[in-house]
Each structure stands twice: as structure tokens, then as C-alpha cells.
Design an enzyme around this catalytic site. Structure first.
Site, mmCIF file in Angstrom:
data_model
loop_
_atom_site.group_PDB
_atom_site.id
_atom_site.type_symbol
_atom_site.label_atom_id
_atom_site.label_comp_id
_atom_site.label_asym_id
_atom_site.label_seq_id
_atom_site.Cartn_x
_atom_site.Cartn_y
_atom_site.Cartn_z
ATOM 1 N N TYR A 130 0.861 -1.200 0.102
ATOM 2 C CA TYR A 130 0.154 0.021 0.192
ATOM 3 C C TYR A 130 0.912 1.280 -0.111
ATOM 4 O O TYR A 130 1.948 1.246 0.509
ATOM 5 C CB TYR A 130 -0.932 0.037 1.156
ATOM 6 C CG TYR A 130 -0.414 0.371 2.689
ATOM 7 C CD1 TYR A 130 -0.380 1.684 2.824
ATOM 8 C CD2 TYR A 130 0.235 -0.542 3.483
ATOM 9 C CE1 TYR A 130 0.158 2.335 3.997
ATOM 10 C CE2 TYR A 130 0.971 0.138 4.614
ATOM 11 C CZ TYR A 130 0.715 1.225 4.961
ATOM 12 O OH TYR A 130 1.173 1.589 6.162
ATOM 13 N N ASN A 149 3.162 -7.615 5.202
ATOM 14 C CA ASN A 149 4.554 -6.951 4.972
ATOM 15 C C ASN A 149 5.005 -6.021 5.915
ATOM 16 O O ASN A 149 6.427 -5.712 5.923
ATOM 17 C CB ASN A 149 4.101 -5.810 3.781
ATOM 18 C CG ASN A 149 4.381 -6.374 2.392
ATOM 19 O OD1 ASN A 149 4.800 -7.836 2.348
ATOM 20 N ND2 ASN A 149 4.008 -5.826 1.391
ATOM 21 N N TYR A 150 4.410 -6.083 7.283
ATOM 22 C CA TYR A 150 5.034 -5.556 8.365
ATOM 23 C C TYR A 150 5.085 -6.768 9.233
ATOM 24 O O TYR A 150 4.604 -6.805 10.353
ATOM 25 C CB TYR A 150 4.239 -4.337 9.171
ATOM 26 C CG TYR A 150 4.364 -3.136 8.560
ATOM 27 C CD1 TYR A 150 5.126 -2.844 7.491
ATOM 28 C CD2 TYR A 150 2.940 -2.574 8.642
ATOM 29 C CE1 TYR A 150 5.272 -1.399 7.016
ATOM 30 C CE2 TYR A 150 2.983 -1.155 7.851
ATOM 31 C CZ TYR A 150 3.964 -0.733 7.072
ATOM 32 O OH TYR A 150 4.073 0.472 6.408
ATOM 33 N N ARG A 151 5.906 -7.704 8.863
ATOM 34 C CA ARG A 151 5.807 -9.143 9.478
ATOM 35 C C ARG A 151 6.112 -8.685 10.918
ATOM 36 O O ARG A 151 7.173 -8.180 11.507
ATOM 37 C CB ARG A 151 6.930 -10.048 8.940
ATOM 38 C CG ARG A 151 6.806 -11.571 9.433
ATOM 39 C CD ARG A 151 7.992 -12.278 8.831
ATOM 40 N NE ARG A 151 7.924 -12.393 7.086
ATOM 41 C CZ ARG A 151 7.125 -13.080 6.412
ATOM 42 N NH1 ARG A 151 6.064 -14.043 7.186
ATOM 43 N NH2 ARG A 151 7.413 -13.002 5.102
#
Length: 543
Positions: free
Chosen positions: A185, A476-478
Site C-alpha cells: 500500500y 508486509n510488516y511481519r
């Protein structure tokens, strides 16, 4: 046999070997297997690095974007900086034969370092040199190899056209391979959706070494890799993306407000309107501790950072009508091009505020590489004033070097896309997304633990104010705090602890696709999509 010419002209894939699991061999045997692989199109010896190679450390460290893992003891046995598809195919084959896990790295931004750190014997497939970008302006599309960064993509587009762009993330050094496969995003999200929503084809190498495109991989796998994380299913080597129209003039601003400037009321209003603004407006809010106007004191500062797809004369009336509390003035705004807005949004990463200096976007070395720990949340209802005041107390903590919360607004086209269209399920019903992050320069385990514990305290504090059942998170922000797999077999129920947070009701379908395309669970890590069958787990008795 198959030939794909769209991105790798003349590549013919012929795989005659049958894969068989075995116990772990020495790295030397693995390397010898690579050298003996009969279908290498380009010599592989110059791109293979073992721990005894003098260049090993520099090759490993060049793409580590989180210095928290810079001195990790969990280093790969071998790194393969692939120059060609056949190098990846050889690595897949030899890894299975000699008991190594594969970790795929494109930009090195994995929040938990999983693209280059492993507690088990591993090899990195580094896509650093597979970064070709081929534009088709007439058809508004492009092929992007997975090792290219989003900054390189943006810059390449801008060199050919001023009226097309692409909706992806902000940080220019992020690799397209992982970013697109997890959703992606950015500041065009409310107008055009995610990067993964604008992918129209892909090339992936599967567990059998086959190079597949959308037609040959099938719609289930193509669905899975556009938001479900590509590393669970194979090695993605290229994306075909749909470019989107952008106007010649784009307006940007970055204004700050503090507690002394009635910030709390402004934040309350932002929560009510940010997701309802014209979909051409992306207005992010960043919260952090800052120096107060009173000497020697500190305060909480909110930075409002915005991109509007249009000119300032149209923008100011829209903002004054919907968000007069911000007090935005024409002098706060700058008109630029779309690529200028990319540079503007990247200023904190690249250390430049010259919106004409677009070449900084192709610099793959971040100017401010730090240690960091991140987490994420999604919000459906505004956080009440009492909740914000408790958050201020946490942000005032002077035991951490820097902590920030980024609030990214939803609404726009995100409300119009079905949560099942791609694995990225966080669509309508949310008003904004939160990114928590702590960063620090001081080294040492105690310092690292203190900062990571701060993010966990903030995350725990926010529980009453964010999504529930499940508490959603962005892949994606693991974040390994929310659950991990076993080294061997991981049941669907255990993996669901973290999987449903990332993917919601799409997690089950991802597991079904995984079971079909990688039944022995070769492509795996601490948060990879598992298979449904215990018997299918690859080589579980030895790894």
C-alpha cells in the site's frame, strides 16, 4: 518443456531430475551440485558465496535493511546472487537434494529478517541483479523483475511518461518481489488500491523448477501470490503490472500540530474524515514525541502528510470544507509532478527534499539504516480521547530513542474491492491502518530488548481500540510476536493463530493452494503458508 519470452527471452526450461529429500550435507556438496547442474544457461560459479568466501559478509550485509539482524549468528550457509533463471532453478534442485531451506531476498526489508536469517541450514537466493524493468507505455503496462526496487520502478516510469504512475509503497529501497506479493500500500491506495491489485501477470519458479506464467500456473496460484506472500509458493522472478493515469500536477504538504496547538481535537477530526475525503487525497498522520516550544520540554507532535492528485487551487477548498480544523493554507502546499510527490514522501528515507532530484530514487543504499521493530493494526472505530491520552504517555517514554505511529487512511476504492479478490483481506470496514515502529542506533541486546518491549507495550495498550476476532495485521510488516510455525510440521490450527490475522477468511484458501503446488512444504519459514497434510511435510525428520 515451456518457453516464456515476455521477460526472459529464449529461456527454455527442461527439468529431467526427480527431487528426493535427504539429510543435510555439507555446503561444499551443495555447491558442487550447483556446479554440476546441467541446465545452467550462464556460469554460476561467480555468483555463489559460501562463508569461507572473502566477499561473503559484504554480499550478505549489502541488503540488510534492519540492523537488528546485522550481526545475527543465524547466517545462511550459501548465498546465490542469481543472474539468470537457471541459477534459481539449480538452487531449488540442489537445496532439496542436500537439505537446505531457501530464503528469497529482493530488497532485504523483511521486518523479521526472514529473507536472510534462518535458524536452520539455509541458502539465500538473492535477486539483487534481476532488476530489469521493461515499459510498454502504449498499453500502460510494464514487466518488473523481482529484484528491482519500487524506487527504481518509479524512476523508470517517470523517464518515459509524465502521465502514468504505479500505486505501491513509499520507501524507495523496498524490493518489488516481496512488497507486491504481500499487498503493497502507498499514497495512491485510496484512488487505485494496492500494488497487488494492479498485477496482471507474473513469472514464478515452482518447487519442480518450472518457470510459470499466469496461464501455466493457473488462477489459484496467481491469486495466492498477489497478497499471500510469494515465498511460500516458489521464487517470483518478475511481475507484469498495470500502470495507472496520474495528472501532470500533484499537490503535496507536510504540516505539524502539537498538543499546545489543540492537536487532540484535530486528531479526533482526522479519524472522522480521512477515509471519507475525495479518493484523490491521501492524508497520512504520523504521531511521535518532539521538542516543545517551551524550552527544555517535550510534547506530542502529529505530522499530517498528504498527496493530492490535482492542483492546489482545487485542493484547498476540498480540505477547508472537509477538514477546516487542520487550518491548511495554500502556502503550506507545493505543486509538483507525480514523481516529485514520490521524492517528497521519501524525504525521510533518502535525506533529500529536492523534488527535482528524482535520481535519488535509484539509490539502493538507505541514508538512515537503523535497528527497528515494527507491528501493525487496523481500526474500525475512532480511538476515543481517553485512549489517545493514554497513548501520549507511552510516546513520552524517554527510554527509547524514537517511537512513531503512522495512521494511513482507508476508504476510496479500498471500500469497493472484495476482501476475497486477492489474499489481502483488509478492505472495507476499516477507517485506517496503524504502523507502530521503534528505531534505535545504540547497539547491544539490552537496548534492542528495551525498544522491542516498547512496541509490545504500545501494541497491548491499543488492543481495546483496534480490530478484533481476529486482530488484523499486515503481512508486509511481519511480526513473529503474533505466532510462528514449527521447524517441522505445523498444523492448520497452529498456523491459523497468525495466518488469520494476516489474511482473514482467505487463509484457508491459501493453505489449499499451498498443499496443491508445494505438497511437501519445501518453501517454508517461520510464517510461511503450511500444507494440510502432515505426511506431506518435506524432509521433516531431518530439518
Amino acid at each position: 518443456m515451456m518457453c516464456l519470452s515476455s521477460c526472459f527471452t529464449g529461456v527454455v526450461i527442461v527439468l529431467l531430475f526427480s527431487f528426493s529429500s535427504s539429510s543435510l550435507d555439507t555446503p561444499e556438496k551443495f555447491v558442487q551440485c550447483l556446479y554440476n547442474y546441467p541446465h545452467i544457461t550462464n556460469p554460476i560459479s561467480n555468483v555463489v558465496y559460501t562463508q569461507t568466501n572473502s566477499s561473503y559478509s559484504s554480499v550478505l550485509n549489502v541488503s540488510i535493511q534492519n540492523h537488528r539482524f546485522f550481526n545475527s549468528s543465524s547466517k545462511p550457509q550459501v548465498i546465490v546472487t542469481a543472474l539468470h533463471v537457471s541459477h534459481i532453478q539449480a538452487t531449488i534442485f540442489c537445496s532439496q537434494r542436500h537439505g537446505l531451506q531457501i530464503r528469497t531476498r529482493s530488497g532485504g526489508h523483511d521486518y523479521e529478517g526472514l529473507s536472510y536469517v534462518a535458524e536452520v541450514p539455509s541458502v539465500i537466493v538473492d535477486l539483487l541483479y534481476l532488476r530489469k524493468i521493461t515499459l510498454d507505455i502504449e498499453n500502460r503496462s510494464a514487466w518488473v523483475q523481482a529484484g528491482a526496487t519500487i524506487g527504481e520502478l518509479y524512476y523508470t516510469i517517470s523517464q518515459k511518461t509524465k502521465t502514468l504512475g504505479f500505486p505501491a509503497g513509499v520507501c524507495s529501497t523496498v524490493g518489488t518481489g516481496g512488497h507486491f506479493s504481500g499487498g503493497g500500500y502507498g499514497f495512491l491506495m485510496r484512488k487505485y488500491g494496492l500494488a497487488s491489485d494492479n498485477i496482471i501477470d507474473a513469472h514464478i519458479i515452482d518447487v519442480n523448477g518450472n518457470l510459470l506464467d499466469r496461464n501455466t500456473m493457473g488462477e489459484d496460484l496467481f491469486w495466492a501470490i498477489r497478497g499471500g506472500g510469494g515465498a511460500s509458493f516458489g521464487v517470483i522472478v518478475a511481475w507484469k503490472i498495470k500502470l495507472v493515469p496520474v495528472p501532470p500536477t500533484v499537490t503535496v504538504f507536510n504540516v505539524s500540530r502539537t498538543l499546545e496547538e489543540n492537536e487532540t481535537d484535530i486528531i479526533q477530526k482526522w479519524q472522522l474524515v480521512a477515509n471519507k475525503l475525495d479518493k484523490r487525497i491521501f492524508l497520512r498522520m504520523d504521531l511521535a514525541r518532539a521538542n516543545s516550544s517551551e524550552h527544555g520540554k517535550q510534547t506530542i507532535q502529529a505530522n499530517f502528510v498528504s498527496v493530492f492528485l490535482g492542483g492546489v487551487e482545487e485542493f484547498i477548498p476540498l480540505m477547508r470544507k472537509s477538514f477546516p480544523e487542520l487550518g491548511l493554507d495554500k502556502k503550506d502546499c507545493t505543486e509538483t509532478s507525480w514523481i516529485g510527490s514520490v521524492v517528497f514522501m521519501n524525504a525521510g528515507f533518502i535525506g533529500s527534499r529536492d523534488l527535482e532530484a528524482t535520481e535519488v530514487l535509484v539509490n539502493r543504499t538507505r541514508t538512515r539504516v537503523k535497528n527497528f521493530k515494527g507491528k501493525s493494526d487496523y481500526v474500525s472505530k475512532p480511538i476515543p480521547v481517553d485512549g489517545l491520552r493514554g497513548l501520549w504517555r507511552l510516546l513520552y517514554d524517554d527510554g527509547i530513542e524514537y517511537g512513531q505511529l503512522q495512521f494511513a487512511p482507508y476508504g476510496g476504492i479500498m471500500d469497493e474491492i472484495s476482501e476475497s479478490q486477492t489474499p489481502f483481506s483488509h478492505r472495507s470496514g476499516y477507517i485506517f491502518h496503524i504502523h507502530y515502529i521503534a528505531t534505535w542506533l545504540e547497539e547491544g541486546d539490552e537496548t534492542a530488548q528495551r525498544h522491542m518491549n516498547w512496541t509490545r507495550r504500545v501494541y497491548k495498550y491499543m488492543e481495546p481500540y483496534v480490530s478484533k476476532s481476529p486482530r488484523a495485521a499486515y503481512v508486509n510488516y511481519r511480526d513473529l510476536d503474533i505466532g510462528v510455525n514449527n521447524n517441522g510440521y505445523t498444523s492448520y490450527d497452529q498456523a491459523s493463530i497468525w495466518g488469520v490475522k494476516y489474511f482473514g477468511s482467505n487463509f484457508r484458501r491459501l493453505v489449499e493452494v499451498k498443499t496443491k503446488v508445494d505438497p511437501h512444504n519445501f518453501f517454508r519459514n517461520e510464517q510461511s503458508i503450511p500444507t494440510l497434510s502432515k505426511e506431506g511435510n518435506y524432509n521433516q525428520e531431518t530439518i
